[in-house]
Design an enzyme around this catalytic site. Structure first.
Site, short mmCIF file in Angstrom:
data_model
loop_
_atom_site.label_atom_id
_atom_site.label_comp_id
_atom_site.label_asym_id
_atom_site.label_seq_id
_atom_site.Cartn_x
_atom_site.Cartn_y
_atom_site.Cartn_z
N CYS A 128 0.82 -1.22 0.00
CA CYS A 128 0.00 0.00 0.00
C CYS A 128 0.85 1.27 0.00
CB CYS A 128 -0.93 0.00 1.20
SG CYS A 128 -1.92 -1.49 1.30
N HIS A 276 -2.70 6.72 3.48
CA HIS A 276 -3.26 5.46 3.00
C HIS A 276 -4.41 5.10 3.93
CE1 HIS A 276 -3.98 1.57 1.60
NE2 HIS A 276 -3.60 0.99 2.72
N ASN A 306 -10.21 -0.12 1.27
CA ASN A 306 -8.76 -0.07 1.10
C ASN A 306 -8.41 -0.46 -0.34
OD1 ASN A 306 -6.01 -0.53 1.11
ND2 ASN A 306 -6.01 -1.83 2.94
O1 UT7 Z 1 -3.51 -1.74 3.79
C1 UT7 Z 1 -2.81 -2.79 4.37
C2 UT7 Z 1 -2.68 -2.60 5.82
N1 UT7 Z 1 -3.82 -3.19 6.49
C3 UT7 Z 1 -4.21 -2.69 7.65
O2 UT7 Z 1 -3.68 -1.71 8.10
C4 UT7 Z 1 -5.29 -3.42 8.43
C5 UT7 Z 1 -4.95 -3.36 9.92
N2 UT7 Z 1 -5.90 -4.10 10.77
C6 UT7 Z 1 -7.15 -3.67 10.99
O3 UT7 Z 1 -7.58 -2.68 10.46
C7 UT7 Z 1 -7.99 -4.45 11.99
O4 UT7 Z 1 -7.16 -5.32 12.72
C8 UT7 Z 1 -9.15 -5.24 11.32
C9 UT7 Z 1 -10.19 -4.29 10.75
C10 UT7 Z 1 -8.59 -6.13 10.23
C11 UT7 Z 1 -9.82 -6.12 12.38
O5 UT7 Z 1 -10.36 -5.32 13.42
P1 UT7 Z 1 -10.19 -5.76 14.94
O6 UT7 Z 1 -10.92 -4.78 15.76
O7 UT7 Z 1 -8.72 -5.95 15.18
O8 UT7 Z 1 -10.97 -7.12 14.97
P2 UT7 Z 1 -10.44 -8.57 15.36
O9 UT7 Z 1 -9.70 -9.17 14.22
O10 UT7 Z 1 -9.75 -8.50 16.70
O11 UT7 Z 1 -11.79 -9.35 15.54
C12 UT7 Z 1 -12.71 -9.01 16.60
C13 UT7 Z 1 -13.94 -9.87 16.44
C14 UT7 Z 1 -13.65 -11.37 16.27
O12 UT7 Z 1 -14.68 -12.06 16.92
P3 UT7 Z 1 -14.44 -12.74 18.37
O13 UT7 Z 1 -13.31 -13.70 18.15
O14 UT7 Z 1 -14.07 -11.59 19.27
O15 UT7 Z 1 -15.74 -13.37 18.66
C15 UT7 Z 1 -13.77 -11.58 14.78
O16 UT7 Z 1 -14.13 -12.91 14.46
O17 UT7 Z 1 -14.64 -9.46 15.24
C16 UT7 Z 1 -14.87 -10.62 14.43
N3 UT7 Z 1 -14.84 -10.21 13.02
C17 UT7 Z 1 -15.94 -9.84 12.34
N4 UT7 Z 1 -17.23 -9.76 12.72
C18 UT7 Z 1 -18.10 -9.33 11.80
C19 UT7 Z 1 -13.75 -10.11 12.20
N5 UT7 Z 1 -14.16 -9.69 10.98
C20 UT7 Z 1 -15.50 -9.51 11.05
C21 UT7 Z 1 -16.47 -9.08 10.13
N6 UT7 Z 1 -17.75 -9.00 10.55
N7 UT7 Z 1 -16.16 -8.73 8.87
#
Ligand code: UT7
Length: 349
Positions: A128, A276, A306
């Protein structure tokens, strides 16, 4: 010598997919996606569209602008773009989703399609941060050779084809799009255009954001049943923490950079920061740490999600075409992503 931006362009597929559209297909919700990322929609290309197709459209828009045409007539745009393309010496295309694996570069496909017969052409892989890297690479190539004058820098992505649509943790995050700029070397000693770039990498994080299959490390083998295509795998939490630090450190360093004739880069002096956009929360966290008002950051993640290397040039073109860039404005870009890579540019419009 100065490296000025003389044209910008973008191309985004017409098909818009909302969070609710995705929630009808996978276990997610508009509420989760918006509250965790700030994303509302993404644009998804048709099956027949490849990276170079979007890149060509964005490039033609930027070329036409460089040639003085910014209207909506497609024939006039193509004519102006064709004329401007002949004067391009360098094409740099940043992408993680090239038309072909390895060779030919997507930049070469674009070179042929736009008729930039006098240009060298190559792709760069910097995730990115690709456009930030690309601008500096192109600027360097113009600077070292008196015979090179103009470059086309493109960020173009078809991320929808490299997305695992069964992984709700990544598939809701990405969209397709392309953005492009034309830069020109002028011999005036002006404090304008691209003044400085900070380019960094932390390769120790190379597995945090990876397309694992298909390369020489892990090729598909004869007879293997392919159950998923080449797709993005991401350790979201790890990349999130890296990203907040990368934005914060990059902006802090850029703001401390001393450039002759420019004076201090105070918050007040900055017209816009174009980050970004992987997650609005990353930008908000960095803004809070640096005590920079969030309004300084140009955010369009709600509409496009993104789009990797395309995010910054799409934003640049949106600002430009909506009359939000004024002569003398100081713009900072800041990118971070796969590699892991990060960096930013200081630009005076
Ligand atoms: O451009 C390249 C660089 N990329 C980035 O900078 C991305 C960086 N990372 C992020 O932006 C975040 O880590 C994410 C948006 C990818 C994830 O957000 P998060 O707040 O860190 O969520 P998480 O992965 O810790 O997941 C929290 C919960 C989980 O459920 P449990 O285990 O707590 O029950 C996931 O299974 O949210 C759940 N979850 C979802 N729920 C509904 C993960 N994705 C989804 C979804 N819809 N799409």
């Amino acid at each position: 010598m100065a490296i000025e931006i003389i044209g910008t362009g973008r191309a985004v597929p017409p098909k818009k997919v909302s969070n609710d559209d995705l929630a009808a297909l996978i276990d997610t919700s508009d509420e989760w996606i918006r509250s965790h990322t700030g994303i509302g929609n993404r644009h998804i290309a048709d099956e027949s569209v490849a990276c170079s197709d979007l890149a060509v459209e964005a490039a033609k828009n930027a070329l036409a602008m460089a040639g003085g045409y910014t209207g909506n007539d497609p024939d006039q745009r193509d004519k102006a773009a064709e004329q401007a393309a002949a004067a391009i010496d360098v094409i740099i295309l940043a992408t993680a989703t090239a038309d072909f694996f390895g060779t030919p570069s997507t930049a070469c496909v674009v070179q042929s399609k736009i008729g930039a017969l006098n240009a060298m052409a190559m792709d760069i892989t910097a995730g990115c941060t690709g456009f930030v890297y690309g601008l500096e690479t192109a600027s360097g190539l113009l600077s070292v050779n008196p015979l090179r004058k103009r470059a086309l820098v493109i960020g173009s992505e078809i991320l929808s084809k490299m997305t695992n649509w069964d992984d709700r943790g990544t598939c809701v995050l990405f969209g397709d799009g392309a953005g492009a700029v034309i830069i020109e070397k002028t011999l005036d000693n002006r404090e304008s255009g691209l003044l400085y770039s900070l380019l960094r990498a932390d390769g120790s994080g190379n597995e945090s954001l990876v397309m694992r299959r298909g390369g020489s490390r892990n090729p598909y083998k004869k007879g293997e049943v392919v159950d998923t295509g080449i797709c993005i795998e991401m350790n979201g939490q790890e990349v999130y923490n890296f990203a907040v630090k990368a934005i914060t450190d990059t902006l802090e360093t850029l703001m401390k950079t001393k450039i002759e004739g420019l004076g201090d880069i105070s918050i007040e002096r900055i017209a816009r920061i174009i980050p970004h956009q992987a997650n609005a929360r990353i930008v908000q966290a960095a803004a809070k740490r640096l005590r920079i008002p969030i309004e300084k950051f140009y955010l369009n993640i709600e509409e496009y999600a993104n789009t990797s290397s395309a995010t910054i040039p799409i934003a640049l073109d949106e600002l430009n075409r909506s009359g939000q860039l004024n002569k003398g404005d100081l713009i900072l870009t800041v990118g971070f992503g796969g590699g892991l890579t990060y960096g930013g540019n200081i630009i005076i419009i």
